[in-house]
Design a protein around this motif. Structure first.
Motif, PDB file in Angstrom:
ATOM      1  N   TYR A  17     -37.291 -57.599  59.930  1.00 58.32           N
ATOM      2  CA  TYR A  17     -36.446 -58.652  60.961  1.00 58.32           C
ATOM      3  C   TYR A  17     -35.173 -58.434  60.627  1.00 58.32           C
ATOM      4  O   TYR A  17     -34.666 -58.514  59.222  1.00 58.32           O
ATOM      5  N   CYS A  22     -31.251 -60.607  66.055  1.00 58.90           N
ATOM      6  CA  CYS A  22     -32.128 -61.593  66.812  1.00 58.90           C
ATOM      7  C   CYS A  22     -30.990 -62.271  67.543  1.00 58.90           C
ATOM      8  O   CYS A  22     -29.983 -62.932  67.239  1.00 58.90           O
ATOM      9  N   LYS A  23     -31.846 -62.467  68.778  1.00 62.48           N
ATOM     10  CA  LYS A  23     -31.288 -63.430  70.214  1.00 62.48           C
ATOM     11  C   LYS A  23     -31.417 -64.908  69.784  1.00 62.48           C
ATOM     12  O   LYS A  23     -31.189 -65.674  70.627  1.00 62.48           O
ATOM     13  N   LEU A  24     -32.251 -65.262  68.690  1.00 61.62           N
ATOM     14  CA  LEU A  24     -32.507 -66.598  68.672  1.00 61.62           C
ATOM     15  C   LEU A  24     -33.274 -67.229  69.854  1.00 61.62           C
ATOM     16  O   LEU A  24     -32.954 -68.482  69.976  1.00 61.62           O
ATOM     17  N   SER A  25     -34.035 -66.383  70.521  1.00 59.64           N
ATOM     18  CA  SER A  25     -34.645 -66.986  71.696  1.00 59.64           C
ATOM     19  C   SER A  25     -35.816 -67.827  71.360  1.00 59.64           C
ATOM     20  O   SER A  25     -36.166 -68.750  72.008  1.00 59.64           O
ATOM     21  N   GLY A  26     -36.416 -67.477  70.137  1.00 56.26           N
ATOM     22  CA  GLY A  26     -37.463 -68.487  69.565  1.00 56.26           C
ATOM     23  C   GLY A  26     -38.843 -68.287  70.052  1.00 56.26           C
ATOM     24  O   GLY A  26     -39.653 -68.879  70.054  1.00 56.26           O
ATOM     25  N   CYS A  28     -40.860 -65.794  69.095  1.00 57.01           N
ATOM     26  CA  CYS A  28     -41.752 -65.471  68.400  1.00 57.01           C
ATOM     27  C   CYS A  28     -42.444 -66.849  67.769  1.00 57.01           C
ATOM     28  O   CYS A  28     -43.533 -66.957  67.487  1.00 57.01           O
ATOM     29  N   CYS A  61     -40.639 -59.372  71.336  1.00 53.85           N
ATOM     30  CA  CYS A  61     -39.433 -59.650  70.750  1.00 53.85           C
ATOM     31  C   CYS A  61     -38.199 -58.991  71.723  1.00 53.85           C
ATOM     32  O   CYS A  61     -38.334 -57.647  71.751  1.00 53.85           O
ATOM     33  N   PRO A  62     -37.325 -59.587  72.320  1.00 54.68           N
ATOM     34  CA  PRO A  62     -36.514 -59.224  73.497  1.00 54.68           C
ATOM     35  C   PRO A  62     -35.386 -58.496  72.717  1.00 54.68           C
ATOM     36  O   PRO A  62     -34.429 -57.618  73.406  1.00 54.68           O
ATOM     37  N   SER A  63     -34.986 -58.740  71.458  1.00 51.89           N
ATOM     38  CA  SER A  63     -33.853 -58.070  71.078  1.00 51.89           C
ATOM     39  C   SER A  63     -33.978 -56.693  70.069  1.00 51.89           C
ATOM     40  O   SER A  63     -33.228 -55.894  69.862  1.00 51.89           O
ATOM     41  N   LEU A  66     -37.360 -57.635  65.436  1.00 49.85           N
ATOM     42  CA  LEU A  66     -38.623 -57.519  64.894  1.00 49.85           C
ATOM     43  C   LEU A  66     -39.126 -56.091  65.116  1.00 49.85           C
ATOM     44  O   LEU A  66     -39.366 -55.640  66.262  1.00 49.85           O
TER      45      LEU A  66
HETATM   46  S1  SF4 Z   1     -38.673 -63.057  69.446  1.00 56.32           S
HETATM   47 FE1  SF4 Z   1     -37.089 -61.637  68.501  1.00 56.32          FE
HETATM   48  S2  SF4 Z   1     -35.041 -62.086  69.181  1.00 56.32           S
HETATM   49 FE2  SF4 Z   1     -36.562 -63.950  69.594  1.00 56.32          FE
HETATM   50  S3  SF4 Z   1     -36.130 -65.179  67.774  1.00 56.32           S
HETATM   51 FE3  SF4 Z   1     -37.944 -63.916  67.287  1.00 56.32          FE
HETATM   52  S4  SF4 Z   1     -36.953 -62.186  66.259  1.00 56.32           S
HETATM   53 FE4  SF4 Z   1     -35.129 -63.445  67.330  1.00 56.32          FE
END
Ligand code: SF4
Length: 71
Positions: A17, A22-26, A28, A61-63, A66
């Protein structure tokens, strides 16, 4: 200064990770909260679901924060 990606493992995969991308999209934590928790440390617990399920979630995971590799 470079921040090393965090590493997590079970018997089948290594997961990294990278908080820097990380875009902190949440996504996951919302979709597989028993594996990707936003309020428990360590925040990724790979023993909470089947490895294939975890891999499918990592692929969403969009960024690309992960990543996984099979052991
Ligand atoms: S899915 Fe990816 S980008 Fe979104 S919060 Fe989790 S680790 Fe970050």
């Amino acid at each position: 200064m470079e921040i090393e990606a965090k590493k997590f493992s079970n018997k089948e995969i290594n997961v990294t990770y990278d908080p820097c991308i990380c875009k902190l999209s949440g996504i996951c934590a919302k979709e597989l909260s028993h594996v990707f928790s936003d309020n428990i440390i360590p925040w990724i617990n790979l023993n909470q679901d089947a490895t294939d399920t975890i891999i499918q979630q990592i692929k969403k995971c969009p960024s690309g924060a992960l990543q996984y590799i099979k052991i």
